[in-house]
Design an enzyme around this catalytic site. Structure first.
Site, PDB file in Angstrom:
ATOM      1  N   ARG A  37       0.839  -1.207   0.000  1.00 28.11           N
ATOM      2  CA  ARG A  37       0.000   0.000   0.000  1.00 28.11           C
ATOM      3  C   ARG A  37       0.872   1.255   0.000  1.00 28.11           C
ATOM      4  O   ARG A  37       0.577   2.239  -0.677  1.00 28.11           O
ATOM      5  CB  ARG A  37      -0.941  -0.026   1.214  1.00 28.11           C
ATOM      6  N   LYS A  76      -2.555   6.950   0.961  1.00 30.58           N
ATOM      7  CA  LYS A  76      -2.374   7.256   2.384  1.00 30.58           C
ATOM      8  C   LYS A  76      -1.368   8.406   2.523  1.00 30.58           C
ATOM      9  O   LYS A  76      -0.220   8.208   2.949  1.00 30.58           O
ATOM     10  CB  LYS A  76      -1.932   5.997   3.138  1.00 30.58           C
ATOM     11  N   GLU A 111     -16.050   5.364   5.068  1.00 27.99           N
ATOM     12  CA  GLU A 111     -15.212   4.801   6.135  1.00 27.99           C
ATOM     13  C   GLU A 111     -15.238   5.736   7.333  1.00 27.99           C
ATOM     14  O   GLU A 111     -15.909   6.772   7.312  1.00 27.99           O
ATOM     15  CB  GLU A 111     -13.777   4.611   5.626  1.00 27.99           C
TER      16      GLU A 111
END
Ligand code: PLP
Length: 326
Positions: free
Chosen positions: A82, A179, A212
């Site tokens: 990720r 992220k 989320e």
């Protein structure tokens, strides 16, 4: 008004100032690696980054966090995958190869002597100017922090959490799946919920599908027993969620009937039998109230417990653990 005394500081004054700061605000940071310093420090006063690093003044940096469990690093490869995806989408140059970064993470964990906590690491585009684009010739920075980790109240697991739909807009897909160090919407959502006396918030996207939470994913168990998770379009692909979607197959025919990843309209979500919060720090926690309405009977359900057990087992004895050479 009396004039403010503004001394011009030397290196020793700065060091004393940084030490005084840590005395006023003790932190549980056990070890810090910085490519800019070329090594590891254990004194929190020395865990610093230059102000002109593009990550600091423009938010041009990315990060990821993996768990340290019983002296082992859990699921690091998924977190590195990720991290590399976030770096590419952010046009960040790597500060070393994946193997070198993995090695630095493991060695910094060993120096920390911490056996349980969290490992957070960052890639920055580097210092050199206050421009909008990275400075010419800027060296990318790689940083690793080994710390005590985030902790949550025990009642989250025994009684469940209370959440609200946030009034803040969800991140567009590109930013949601990357992220980056830009967590302003996430921070504001959590602060808003706390100000309302609640535990956290939930983003809803412009089509009315569930997104989320602040630094965790949400998922549901439908009335007919399906473990249902939002698609990873406007939400971060949580390593915990991805792992649980796989592990949960073991529960089919027991506490769940199927596993599904799909867009979840808010109306379906509100009718769920269970609502769950998933993430590396929280693991699995039941949400029992959303916008002041109970989820089902307002009590933690069996799937939350079963998923937590599966995850904890995987963290103890699974095949995704790296021993830290303390
Ligand atoms: C916005 C956001 N969503 C979801 C997650 C959950 O991801 P993970 O399971 O990898 O901790 C995180 C934490 O990294 C996050 O910051």
């Amino acid at each position: 008004m009396p004039a403010v005394a503004l001394p011009v500081l030397g290196a020793e004054d700065v060091l004393a100032g940084l030490r005084a700061l840590r005395t006023r605000q003790p932190v549980k940071f056990a070890a810090f690696y910085s490519s800019q310093l070329g090594g590891i420090v254990t004194d929190p006063a020395l865990m610093i980054i230059p102000f002109d690093d593009h990550m600091v003044h423009r938010g041009h940096g990315i990060f990821d966090t993996a768990g340290l469990v019983n002296g082992r690093i859990y699921d690091l490869e998924a977190h590195l995958d990720r991290f590399l995806g976030s770096a590419e989408r952010s046009k960040l140059k790597l500060a070393g190869s994946r193997e070198e970064m993995r090695d630095i993470i493991i060695k910094t964990a060993a120096v920390s002597q911490l056996r349980d906590g969290a490992i957070r690491y960052w890639l920055s585009s580097g210092p050199g100017s206050l421009e909008l684009s990275p400075a010419a010739g800027a060296q990318p920075g790689f940083f690793v922090m080994i710390f005590g980790g985030l902790s949550y109240p025990e009642r989250w697991y025994t009684d469940g959490l209370r959440v609200m739909t946030t009034t803040y807009p969800i991140k567009p897909p590109l930013y949601a799946i990357t992220k980056a160090t830009n967590y302003l919407p996430n921070v504001l959502m959590q602060m808003e919920a706390k100000e309302a006396g609640l535990d956290n918030g939930v983003f809803i996207d412009e089509n009315g599908f569930v997104g989320e939470s602040s630094n965790m994913n949400v998922a549901f168990v439908t009335r007919d027993g399906v473990f249902r998770h939002p698609q990873f379009k406007s939400v971060l692909p949580g390593c915990t969620s991805l792992r649980l979607l796989d592990l949960a197959k073991e529960l089919v025919g027991r506490v769940i009937t199927a596993v599904e990843v799909s867009d979840i309209p808010v109306s379906d979500a509100r009718a769920a039998r269970e609502m769950l919060l998933l993430g590396s720090s929280v693991k699995v926690a039941p949400i029992v109230e959303w916008d002041r309405q109970p989820i089902a009977d307002g009590k933690p359900g069996p799937v939350a417990r079963a998923l937590l057990n599966l995850l904890e087992e995987d963290m103890r004895t699974g095949d995704r653990l790296i021993d830290v050479p303390y």
